[in-house]
Design an enzyme around this catalytic site. Structure first.
Site, short mmCIF file in Angstrom:
data_model
loop_
_atom_site.label_atom_id
_atom_site.label_comp_id
_atom_site.label_asym_id
_atom_site.label_seq_id
_atom_site.Cartn_x
_atom_site.Cartn_y
_atom_site.Cartn_z
N GLY A 102 -3.89 25.10 52.49
CA GLY A 102 -4.50 24.16 51.68
C GLY A 102 -3.72 22.77 51.50
O GLY A 102 -4.37 21.62 51.32
N GLY A 139 -2.91 25.67 58.31
CA GLY A 139 -3.49 25.22 59.59
C GLY A 139 -3.59 23.87 59.78
O GLY A 139 -3.06 23.44 60.77
N ARG A 140 -4.30 23.12 58.96
CA ARG A 140 -4.65 21.62 59.46
C ARG A 140 -3.32 20.92 59.03
O ARG A 140 -3.24 20.11 60.11
CB ARG A 140 -5.39 21.33 57.89
CG ARG A 140 -5.71 19.81 57.94
CD ARG A 140 -6.03 19.29 56.51
NE ARG A 140 -7.04 20.13 55.97
CZ ARG A 140 -8.55 19.87 56.10
NH1 ARG A 140 -8.74 18.90 56.74
NH2 ARG A 140 -9.32 20.71 55.72
N ARG A 149 -16.79 17.43 61.32
CA ARG A 149 -16.41 17.28 59.60
C ARG A 149 -16.98 15.88 59.19
O ARG A 149 -17.48 16.03 58.06
CB ARG A 149 -14.96 16.99 60.04
CG ARG A 149 -14.10 18.18 60.48
CD ARG A 149 -12.73 17.85 60.02
NE ARG A 149 -12.20 17.94 58.86
CZ ARG A 149 -11.73 16.74 58.01
NH1 ARG A 149 -11.93 15.64 58.84
NH2 ARG A 149 -11.50 16.75 56.80
N CYS A 183 -29.25 13.45 68.88
CA CYS A 183 -30.48 12.76 68.37
C CYS A 183 -30.76 13.14 66.93
O CYS A 183 -31.45 14.15 66.72
CB CYS A 183 -31.67 13.26 69.26
SG CYS A 183 -33.01 12.46 69.08
N GLU A 184 -29.83 12.64 65.98
CA GLU A 184 -29.92 13.14 64.45
C GLU A 184 -29.61 11.87 63.76
O GLU A 184 -28.43 10.91 64.04
CB GLU A 184 -29.02 14.10 64.06
CG GLU A 184 -29.16 15.44 64.90
CD GLU A 184 -30.22 16.40 64.09
OE1 GLU A 184 -30.52 15.88 63.13
OE2 GLU A 184 -30.41 17.47 64.75
N TYR A 234 -10.09 21.51 63.03
CA TYR A 234 -11.69 21.52 62.80
C TYR A 234 -12.25 20.86 63.72
O TYR A 234 -13.36 20.08 63.20
CB TYR A 234 -11.84 21.61 61.20
CG TYR A 234 -11.03 22.44 60.52
CD1 TYR A 234 -11.23 23.91 60.35
CD2 TYR A 234 -9.88 21.85 59.74
CE1 TYR A 234 -10.51 24.52 59.71
CE2 TYR A 234 -9.16 22.86 58.97
CZ TYR A 234 -9.54 24.19 59.08
OH TYR A 234 -8.79 24.96 58.17
#
Length: 464
Positions: free
Chosen positions: A279, A322-323, A359, A388-389, A417
């Protein structure tokens, strides 16, 4: 160079020494949010120069992920040293969900990191990279029979998330008659209001863990301690991701200490480990204040030693970052396809999108953007992807230099991520990954091509 699976998609190198980061907006549990500020344009790209990044993009193409190998190593050693200087027994497990490139996993394994895994695939990656099963944890709220069986057979510690999950595990253990190590995940009902609601995992409304106050934790302990083939190693909690404040960590360790003492009181049993999860966040914005590993380690060490002083032997402190190890080390390189200036909004259209960096659309995450080798004629732009969004925008309005078609763009802090959440949506190829170690370049994942889009598909003529 050995090749494994997925059509030579992964390539293991000797980079790791083994043979073979969301700048939060103020989010609460509600959906309220504040608008993204317009910071003045900064041009820093950490230890990479703009010229070096342009050269890499021209040589290997874009989009491409580039990783600073020395930074990954330094971040691991920094955190590990901080905790080991403040507590007698510490184990660091790398959270594989952040980035599972085999070379990154191999590097962290060689430095001493264990593995925190969510799936059979992540467990197999850990084993492929030389990880000792004794230093592996399977953590998931929803484990399949196949995943549990694999973990039991390999000797991986299994983190229990529910009474139902423990009973399911017991049935498999009874069939296999194999001694199994477990820990029990605690839901401490600790909120992390500065992180996005989708990555706040320790409050009572989440799907994770046994509730702290309703007694389920101790029911699970009794089931485990009464079973001859189960070894209850410890307790676990993970309250969320991208935390930059000390308060939630302090609340969590306080509750985990209470649970440990209650287990000792009820069962005359001293747990061997307390896992406070991961975290620890990173600064995604220019000038943002970070929570240093030294500060966190010092406070966690003080609290644990004080609260568990009645233990004959202090439990080990386990961590699952992790991050923190990989986010700042990764940069996503892209190229400007076009620039659209309108009376309402200006767009920089680049050759990547949320298919390669999810993200921003998933968590409304903030990533710094640099137009390489440009630093003047600053205007307000939205950086838009090629998917295409309507939602495929990588930034809201930012102060950025006016680019030209073909200019290279660097999206910072994308090592966690980023590729691990990438997809082939709109049939775009997955990008290459490149490691830079001591000034030398290594391709650690080849760019996909058209054949990769077709892999595992079968054309059935009778259906055509």
């Amino acid at each position: 160079m050995s090749k494994i699976n997925r059509r030579s998609f992964f390539e293991i190198s000797a980079l790791g020494g083994v043979a073979i980061g969301l700048a939060p907006r103020a989010f609460s549990l509600s959906t309220n949010k504040r608008s993204e500020p317009l910071a003045r344009y900064e041009k820093s790209t950490y230890d990479f120069s703009h010229r070096e990044l342009i050269k890499i993009a021209e040589k290997y193409g874009s989009p491409a992920y580039v990783y600073d190998w020395n930074m990954i190593k330094d971040k691991y050693l920094e955190l590990s040293k901080a905790f080991k200087n403040n507590y007698p027994k510490v184990k660091v497990h790398y959270a594989y969900k952040a980035n599972t490139n085999l070379n990154i996993v191999s590097l962290l394994t060689s430095l001493g990191a264990g593995a925190e895994c969510i799936s059979e695939g992540e467990m197999k990656i850990a084993l492929e990279c030389g990880q000792d099963p004794k230093n592996m944890i399977l953590t998931s709220n929803s484990k399949s029979t196949k995943e549990l069986s694999f973990a039991i057979e390999k000797g991986v510690l299994i983190n229990i998330d529910s009474l139902s999950g423990l009973k399911k595990l017991i049935k498999i253990i009874d069939e296999k008659k194999v001694k199994t190590r477990i820990s029990i995940r605690v839901n401490p009902d600790v909120t992390t209001t500065s992180t996005h609601k989708h990555i706040s995992t320790g409050h009572k409304f989440t799907k994770f863990g046994l509730m702290y106050l309703n007694g389920d934790i101790y029911k699970a302990c009794k089931l485990a301690l009464d079973h001859k083939k189960i070894q209850l190693v410890g307790i676990h909690s993970h309250i969320g991701s991208q935390i930059l404040e000390l308060g939630p960590f302090e609340k969590n360790i306080k509750i985990l200490s209470k649970v440990a003492l209650e287990i000792k009181k009820q069962f005359n049993y001293e747990i061997k480990s307390i896992n406070m999860g991961g975290g620890l966040g990173i600064p995604y914005r220019d000038g943002e204040k970070e929570l240093s590993p030294k500060t966190l380690a010092r406070q966690m060490g003080i609290q644990l030693k004080r609260k568990l002083k009645s233990f004959k032997r202090l439990p080990e402190l386990w961590l699952e970052p992790g991050r923190y190890f990989v986010a700042q080390a990764g940069i996503l390189l892209a190229e400007v396809n076009s620039v659209k200036m309108t009376d309402i909004r200006n767009f920089i259209n680049i050759n990547t999108g949320f298919n390669h960096l999810a993200r921003p659309v998933m968590y409304e995450a903030y990533h710094r953007v640099r137009i390489l080798n440009k630093n003047s004629n600053i205007k307000k732009f939205q950086v838009a992807g090629n998917i295409c969004e309507t939602g495929d925008v990588l930034t809201q309005m930012r102060n950025l230099p006016m680019p030209e078609i073909g200019d290279k763009v660097a999206i910072l802090d994308a090592g966690a991520y980023g590729f691990s959440m990438a997809s082939e949506y709109n049939s775009f190829y997955l990008p290459a990954e490149i490691a830079i170690k001591d000034g030398k370049e290594f391709i650690i994942r080849e760019r996909e091509d058209f054949e990769d889009l077709l892999r595992n598909q079968k054309i059935i003529r009778k259906l055509v």
